[in-house]
Design a protein around this motif. Structure first.
Motif, mmCIF file in Angstrom:
data_model
loop_
_atom_site.group_PDB
_atom_site.id
_atom_site.type_symbol
_atom_site.label_atom_id
_atom_site.label_comp_id
_atom_site.label_asym_id
_atom_site.label_seq_id
_atom_site.Cartn_x
_atom_site.Cartn_y
_atom_site.Cartn_z
ATOM 1 N N VAL A 235 0.889 -1.223 0.036
ATOM 2 C CA VAL A 235 0.022 -0.097 -0.136
ATOM 3 C C VAL A 235 0.955 1.371 -0.052
ATOM 4 O O VAL A 235 0.597 2.227 -0.752
ATOM 5 C CB VAL A 235 -0.977 0.156 1.267
ATOM 6 C CG1 VAL A 235 -1.586 1.289 1.339
ATOM 7 C CG2 VAL A 235 -2.030 -1.064 1.004
ATOM 8 N N GLU B 294 -9.490 1.199 -8.881
ATOM 9 C CA GLU B 294 -8.358 1.861 -9.475
ATOM 10 C C GLU B 294 -7.257 1.721 -8.626
ATOM 11 O O GLU B 294 -6.070 1.604 -8.828
ATOM 12 C CB GLU B 294 -8.884 3.400 -9.500
ATOM 13 C CG GLU B 294 -7.735 4.297 -9.908
ATOM 14 C CD GLU B 294 -8.170 5.796 -10.195
ATOM 15 O OE1 GLU B 294 -7.393 6.692 -10.730
ATOM 16 O OE2 GLU B 294 -9.536 5.945 -9.751
ATOM 17 N N ASP B 295 -7.466 2.104 -7.221
ATOM 18 C CA ASP B 295 -6.401 1.942 -6.156
ATOM 19 C C ASP B 295 -5.745 0.659 -6.258
ATOM 20 O O ASP B 295 -4.606 0.229 -5.876
ATOM 21 C CB ASP B 295 -6.887 2.271 -4.737
ATOM 22 C CG ASP B 295 -6.737 3.644 -4.700
ATOM 23 O OD1 ASP B 295 -6.191 4.630 -5.395
ATOM 24 O OD2 ASP B 295 -7.575 4.255 -3.577
ATOM 25 N N ASP C 234 -11.038 4.651 2.591
ATOM 26 C CA ASP C 234 -10.675 4.243 1.278
ATOM 27 C C ASP C 234 -9.937 3.293 1.001
ATOM 28 O O ASP C 234 -10.134 2.438 -0.050
ATOM 29 C CB ASP C 234 -9.582 5.489 0.722
ATOM 30 C CG ASP C 234 -10.156 6.920 0.722
ATOM 31 O OD1 ASP C 234 -11.311 7.296 -0.065
ATOM 32 O OD2 ASP C 234 -9.850 7.538 1.677
ATOM 33 N N ILE C 235 -9.013 2.618 1.809
ATOM 34 C CA ILE C 235 -8.589 1.222 1.689
ATOM 35 C C ILE C 235 -8.426 0.643 3.095
ATOM 36 O O ILE C 235 -8.118 1.279 4.134
ATOM 37 C CB ILE C 235 -7.118 1.349 1.392
ATOM 38 C CG1 ILE C 235 -7.012 1.948 0.018
ATOM 39 C CG2 ILE C 235 -6.355 0.168 1.244
ATOM 40 C CD1 ILE C 235 -5.602 2.454 -0.474
ATOM 41 N N LEU D 171 1.305 3.540 -3.335
ATOM 42 C CA LEU D 171 0.616 4.749 -3.434
ATOM 43 C C LEU D 171 1.283 6.278 -3.056
ATOM 44 O O LEU D 171 0.628 7.382 -3.362
ATOM 45 C CB LEU D 171 -0.719 4.752 -2.699
ATOM 46 C CG LEU D 171 -1.818 3.616 -2.918
ATOM 47 C CD1 LEU D 171 -2.789 3.611 -1.857
ATOM 48 C CD2 LEU D 171 -2.330 3.977 -4.355
ATOM 49 N N ILE E 137 -1.946 -0.912 -6.471
ATOM 50 C CA ILE E 137 -1.277 -1.289 -5.629
ATOM 51 C C ILE E 137 -0.757 -2.723 -5.942
ATOM 52 O O ILE E 137 0.484 -3.318 -5.609
ATOM 53 C CB ILE E 137 -2.136 -1.664 -4.141
ATOM 54 C CG1 ILE E 137 -2.528 -0.071 -3.488
ATOM 55 C CG2 ILE E 137 -1.537 -2.476 -3.151
ATOM 56 C CD1 ILE E 137 -3.576 -0.155 -2.794
ATOM 57 N N SER F 274 -11.019 0.809 -3.882
ATOM 58 C CA SER F 274 -11.772 0.922 -5.255
ATOM 59 C C SER F 274 -10.899 -0.006 -6.212
ATOM 60 O O SER F 274 -9.711 -0.204 -5.906
ATOM 61 C CB SER F 274 -11.526 2.470 -5.515
ATOM 62 O OG SER F 274 -10.086 2.733 -5.630
ATOM 63 N N ARG G 71 -6.241 9.751 1.378
ATOM 64 C CA ARG G 71 -6.766 8.547 1.525
ATOM 65 C C ARG G 71 -6.502 8.099 2.987
ATOM 66 O O ARG G 71 -5.547 8.502 3.577
ATOM 67 C CB ARG G 71 -5.648 7.619 0.552
ATOM 68 C CG ARG G 71 -6.068 7.572 -0.913
ATOM 69 C CD ARG G 71 -5.186 6.440 -1.461
ATOM 70 N NE ARG G 71 -5.511 6.531 -3.092
ATOM 71 C CZ ARG G 71 -4.643 7.113 -3.829
ATOM 72 N NH1 ARG G 71 -3.619 7.890 -3.508
ATOM 73 N NH2 ARG G 71 -5.082 7.023 -5.180
#
Length: 403
Positions: free
Chosen positions: A96, A228-229, A202-203, A100, A233, A226, A181
């Motif tokens: 993570v 996208e994330d 968000d995560i 990110l 990752i 999400s 985030r």
């Protein structure tokens, strides 16, 4: 018409989401696709799968059918768009952060986190030009005050390991606003206890080694968020930079464990509450840290954010002087005298586990930082197993009688 699993109850989703009879031979249990690579029908088929133009698998570091079943199940359990499974909880944490964040970014991190997470965030990330500010995330005013123009992430555990403070997830999201985030390590309070994404995170990530697998025979991690994330990752953090992928055999074991998650977690939480209530009345115990206790300052958050269940973990601290012994010496004697609880650093197993954070899980954290966190030499962490609560309490009574 397919059953609407998205709106089904927790246990129904835990059992059925992401899996069904194997299409090849009708196997009820998800098969273990124990292979490193996959064959293509033609060069054109291989090109299409590498490009993502057609679905399929090319190499198990980038995707595997058994692992994908686990990922789909975890996305359904946590209410996320997608999930990626890693080879360990720390593989999930590092992926993570590496996936990110970049040089020049700023991270607000909970001031009390797992020892290895603390090393990565406080010692490793700054080497890559990432600024870190430790904050007590249960203090929403402190979180808001720590935000900078370059803040990109808030990372915390709730409950915190091992001090058991609970952070208001929705409150943190409000405090930092959009564009930052919110990442929650939910290892200590997995669904059905707590669902961080539903609270505004968000995560969410887990050390699957603990409650999700639940049998003490797997090392793994998961990250949900999400689509996208998770794509970032997975492609940057899990499969390339760290190469921390979950094995098909471990995924098979975790899928099996998840099917009993709801029942197991409720028993863990009930046992922890019973032991915490007992320890509150023991004269040589200075304090009991368990958010499910009515005396806890976090009890209201247990009701509103943690489905009223609490967690299966508690910490407690012995008095400074126990019959002439320091809290550290008395703690060692207590741990050695217990007969049902094994001395081990994990949690979420069927058997109860007990450990001493200052010399075990947080041994690699400097004494100065441990003091800042509030981890004293007399602090003990207990993971309630699935035994009968009366037997766990009886075991504590006989051990405390020996002090």
């Amino acid at each position: 018409m397919a059953f609407d699993l998205e709106n089904a109850g927790f246990m129904t989703r835990a059992i059925h989401a992401g899996q069904g009879p194997d299409p090849a031979f009708g196997a009820l249990a998800t098969p273990i696709y124990q292979t490193s690579t996959f064959c293509f029908d033609s060069v054109e088929d291989g090109m299409a799968k590498f490009d993502g133009a057609t679905p399929g698998y090319v190499y198990s570091r980038g995707g595997n059918p058994t692992v994908r079943t686990l990922e789909l199940k975890m996305a359904a359990i946590e209410g996320g768009e997608d999930c990626v499974a890693a080879g360990s909880g720390m593989g999930a944490v590092s992926s993570v952060l590496l996936g990110l964040l970049q040089a020049g970014d700023h991270v607000i991190v909970g001031d009390c986190v797992y020892g290895c997470t603390n090393v990565v965030i406080r010692d490793v990330m700054p080497k890559f030009g990432i600024e870190v500010t430790p904050v007590d995330t249960s203090d929403l005013g402190a979180v808001a005050a720590a935000v900078k123009p370059n803040t990109k992430m808030v990372y915390f555990e709730t409950p915190m390991n091992p001090l058991m403070k609970v952070t208001d997830i929705a409150g943190v999201k409000r405090a930092v606003g959009e564009g930052i985030r919110v990442v929650v390590d939910n290892t200590f309070a997995p669904a059905p206890v707590q669902r961080p994404l539903a609270c505004g995170a968000d995560i969410v990530l887990h050390s699957v080694t603990k409650y999700l697998n639940g049998h003490g025979d797997v090392i793994a991690g998961v990250i949900i968020g999400s689509a996208e994330d998770i794509a970032v990752i997975k492609n940057i953090g899990v499969t390339k930079t760290s190469g921390s992928i979950c094995s098909p055999f471990d995924a098979f074991l975790i899928i099996r464990g998840l099917q009993t998650l709801g029942m197991r977690v409720e028993r863990h939480c009930a046992n922890a509450l019973a032991v915490a209530r007992y320890l509150e009345g023991v004269p040589c115990v200075k304090r009991v840290l368990y958010p499910g206790l009515e005396s806890s300052p976090y009890h209201e958050l247990v009701i509103t954010q943690m489905n009223g269940l609490g967690t299966g973990i508690l910490s407690f601290e012995l008095a400074d002087d126990v019959n002439g012994m320091s809290s550290f010496e008395a703690g060692k004697k207590l741990l050695n005298a217990l007969q049902l609880s094994h001395i081990a650093v994990s949690l979420g197993d069927p058997a109860s586990l007990i450990q001493h954070p200052a010399s075990m899980t947080h041994h690699n954290v400097s004494p100065e930082v441990r003091a800042e966190m509030g981890i004293t030499d007399g602090l003990i962490r207990f993971s309630a197993g699935l035994e009968d609560a009366e037997d766990l309490i009886a075991d504590f009574k006989q051990a405390i009688a020996q002090l």
